[in-house]
Design a protein around this motif. Structure first.
Motif, PDB file in Angstrom:
ATOM      1  N   GLU A  33      53.794  13.643 105.021  1.00 42.67           N
ATOM      2  CA  GLU A  33      54.880  13.632 105.648  1.00 42.67           C
ATOM      3  C   GLU A  33      56.013  13.941 104.867  1.00 42.67           C
ATOM      4  O   GLU A  33      56.995  14.834 105.147  1.00 42.67           O
ATOM      5  CB  GLU A  33      55.050  12.423 106.425  1.00 42.67           C
ATOM      6  N   GLU A  34      56.333  13.268 103.719  1.00 44.31           N
ATOM      7  CA  GLU A  34      57.435  13.540 102.743  1.00 44.31           C
ATOM      8  C   GLU A  34      57.569  14.901 102.353  1.00 44.31           C
ATOM      9  O   GLU A  34      58.594  15.416 102.272  1.00 44.31           O
ATOM     10  CB  GLU A  34      57.274  12.644 101.892  1.00 44.31           C
ATOM     11  N   THR A  35      56.406  15.546 101.945  1.00 41.47           N
ATOM     12  CA  THR A  35      56.506  16.876 101.310  1.00 41.47           C
ATOM     13  C   THR A  35      56.769  17.773 102.633  1.00 41.47           C
ATOM     14  O   THR A  35      57.689  18.574 102.158  1.00 41.47           O
ATOM     15  CB  THR A  35      55.066  17.199 100.560  1.00 41.47           C
ATOM     16  N   VAL A  36      56.216  17.570 103.652  1.00 46.28           N
ATOM     17  CA  VAL A  36      56.627  18.503 104.739  1.00 46.28           C
ATOM     18  C   VAL A  36      58.121  18.521 105.025  1.00 46.28           C
ATOM     19  O   VAL A  36      58.628  19.629 105.179  1.00 46.28           O
ATOM     20  CB  VAL A  36      55.820  18.469 105.800  1.00 46.28           C
ATOM     21  N   LYS A  37      58.609  17.249 105.194  1.00 52.74           N
ATOM     22  CA  LYS A  37      59.971  17.154 105.407  1.00 52.74           C
ATOM     23  C   LYS A  37      60.856  17.992 104.044  1.00 52.74           C
ATOM     24  O   LYS A  37      61.830  18.582 104.427  1.00 52.74           O
ATOM     25  CB  LYS A  37      60.552  15.984 105.401  1.00 52.74           C
ATOM     26  N   GLU A  38      60.484  17.599 102.913  1.00 49.27           N
ATOM     27  CA  GLU A  38      61.109  18.306 101.839  1.00 49.27           C
ATOM     28  C   GLU A  38      61.068  19.812 101.864  1.00 49.27           C
ATOM     29  O   GLU A  38      62.111  20.609 101.781  1.00 49.27           O
ATOM     30  CB  GLU A  38      60.526  17.784 100.481  1.00 49.27           C
ATOM     31  N   ASP A  56      47.942  18.122 112.131  1.00 47.43           N
ATOM     32  CA  ASP A  56      47.552  17.087 113.363  1.00 47.43           C
ATOM     33  C   ASP A  56      48.004  15.560 112.742  1.00 47.43           C
ATOM     34  O   ASP A  56      48.095  14.832 113.639  1.00 47.43           O
ATOM     35  CB  ASP A  56      46.370  17.341 113.926  1.00 47.43           C
ATOM     36  N   LYS A  57      48.115  15.536 111.570  1.00 42.36           N
ATOM     37  CA  LYS A  57      48.287  14.110 111.075  1.00 42.36           C
ATOM     38  C   LYS A  57      49.821  13.616 111.056  1.00 42.36           C
ATOM     39  O   LYS A  57      50.214  12.789 110.916  1.00 42.36           O
ATOM     40  CB  LYS A  57      47.632  14.120 109.562  1.00 42.36           C
ATOM     41  N   LEU A  58      50.583  14.740 111.382  1.00 37.62           N
ATOM     42  CA  LEU A  58      52.202  14.505 111.138  1.00 37.62           C
ATOM     43  C   LEU A  58      52.611  13.791 112.361  1.00 37.62           C
ATOM     44  O   LEU A  58      51.756  13.919 113.470  1.00 37.62           O
ATOM     45  CB  LEU A  58      52.770  15.570 110.975  1.00 37.62           C
ATOM     46  N   PRO A  59      53.592  13.151 112.343  1.00 39.91           N
ATOM     47  CA  PRO A  59      54.323  12.534 113.618  1.00 39.91           C
ATOM     48  C   PRO A  59      54.688  13.554 114.657  1.00 39.91           C
ATOM     49  O   PRO A  59      54.857  14.596 114.348  1.00 39.91           O
ATOM     50  CB  PRO A  59      55.452  11.818 113.154  1.00 39.91           C
ATOM     51  N   GLU A  60      54.396  13.100 115.808  1.00 39.51           N
ATOM     52  CA  GLU A  60      54.660  14.192 116.775  1.00 39.51           C
ATOM     53  C   GLU A  60      55.958  14.657 116.722  1.00 39.51           C
ATOM     54  O   GLU A  60      56.144  16.104 116.976  1.00 39.51           O
ATOM     55  CB  GLU A  60      54.373  13.441 118.029  1.00 39.51           C
ATOM     56  N   THR A  61      56.877  14.134 116.536  1.00 38.02           N
ATOM     57  CA  THR A  61      58.465  14.628 116.240  1.00 38.02           C
ATOM     58  C   THR A  61      58.495  15.698 115.210  1.00 38.02           C
ATOM     59  O   THR A  61      59.064  16.877 115.723  1.00 38.02           O
ATOM     60  CB  THR A  61      59.422  13.473 116.212  1.00 38.02           C
ATOM     61  N   LEU A  62      57.829  15.659 114.225  1.00 39.46           N
ATOM     62  CA  LEU A  62      57.835  16.397 113.133  1.00 39.46           C
ATOM     63  C   LEU A  62      57.046  17.627 113.286  1.00 39.46           C
ATOM     64  O   LEU A  62      57.442  18.923 113.315  1.00 39.46           O
ATOM     65  CB  LEU A  62      57.449  15.814 111.751  1.00 39.46           C
ATOM     66  N   ARG A  63      56.025  17.524 114.062  1.00 43.77           N
ATOM     67  CA  ARG A  63      55.114  18.561 114.730  1.00 43.77           C
ATOM     68  C   ARG A  63      55.882  19.640 115.623  1.00 43.77           C
ATOM     69  O   ARG A  63      55.715  20.982 115.536  1.00 43.77           O
ATOM     70  CB  ARG A  63      53.931  18.283 115.378  1.00 43.77           C
ATOM     71  N   SER A  67      56.960  23.402 114.924  1.00 51.28           N
ATOM     72  CA  SER A  67      56.236  24.452 115.850  1.00 51.28           C
ATOM     73  C   SER A  67      57.401  25.169 116.650  1.00 51.28           C
ATOM     74  O   SER A  67      57.219  26.467 116.616  1.00 51.28           O
ATOM     75  CB  SER A  67      55.653  23.734 116.988  1.00 51.28           C
ATOM     76  N   GLU A  68      58.642  24.643 116.623  1.00 51.97           N
ATOM     77  CA  GLU A  68      59.793  25.478 117.046  1.00 51.97           C
ATOM     78  C   GLU A  68      60.740  26.014 116.064  1.00 51.97           C
ATOM     79  O   GLU A  68      61.447  27.055 116.458  1.00 51.97           O
ATOM     80  CB  GLU A  68      60.563  24.579 117.879  1.00 51.97           C
TER      81      GLU A  68
END
Length: 100
Positions: A33-38, A56-63, A67-68
């Motif tokens: 999660e930290e890496t994806v946000k970075e 699929d392991k990421l929090p729904e809000t981040l997914r 996606s958008e």
């Protein structure tokens, strides 16, 4: 714009061999999660590639945000879940359907 790949060692190895420079090897969920946000906040990255199981392991809000997102455009590969339609992602990023 750069291509970034995030995932476990097995997933990212092929991308490293293909010469992708921005490869992030991550083996646990909090670090994922930290890496994806970075990566999401890095304006030099235009495409983010990750395994659909990791997505699929990421929090729904981040997914939902990923996606958008147009920059970076998310491309998920593999897995047993619902995969992204690459044609739709390219159309979203470029603004036109290149296959027409």
């Amino acid at each position: 714009m750069d291509l970034a790949v995030v995932g476990d060692g097995e997933f990212v190895t092929g991308f490293r061999l293909a010469g992708v420079q921005k490869v992030y090897e991550v083996n646990d969920e909090p670090k994922l999660e930290e890496t994806v946000k970075e990566i999401f906040n890095d304006s030099s990255i235009g495409i983010l590639v990750m395994h659909s199981n990791d997505f699929d392991k990421l929090p729904e809000t981040l997914r939902d945000t990923l996606s958008e997102s147009v920059e970076p455009t998310l491309v998920t590969l593999g897995g047993t879940g619902q995969s992204s339609n690459l044609r739709d992602k390219i159309k979203q990023a470029v603004g036109v359907d290149l296959w027409k």
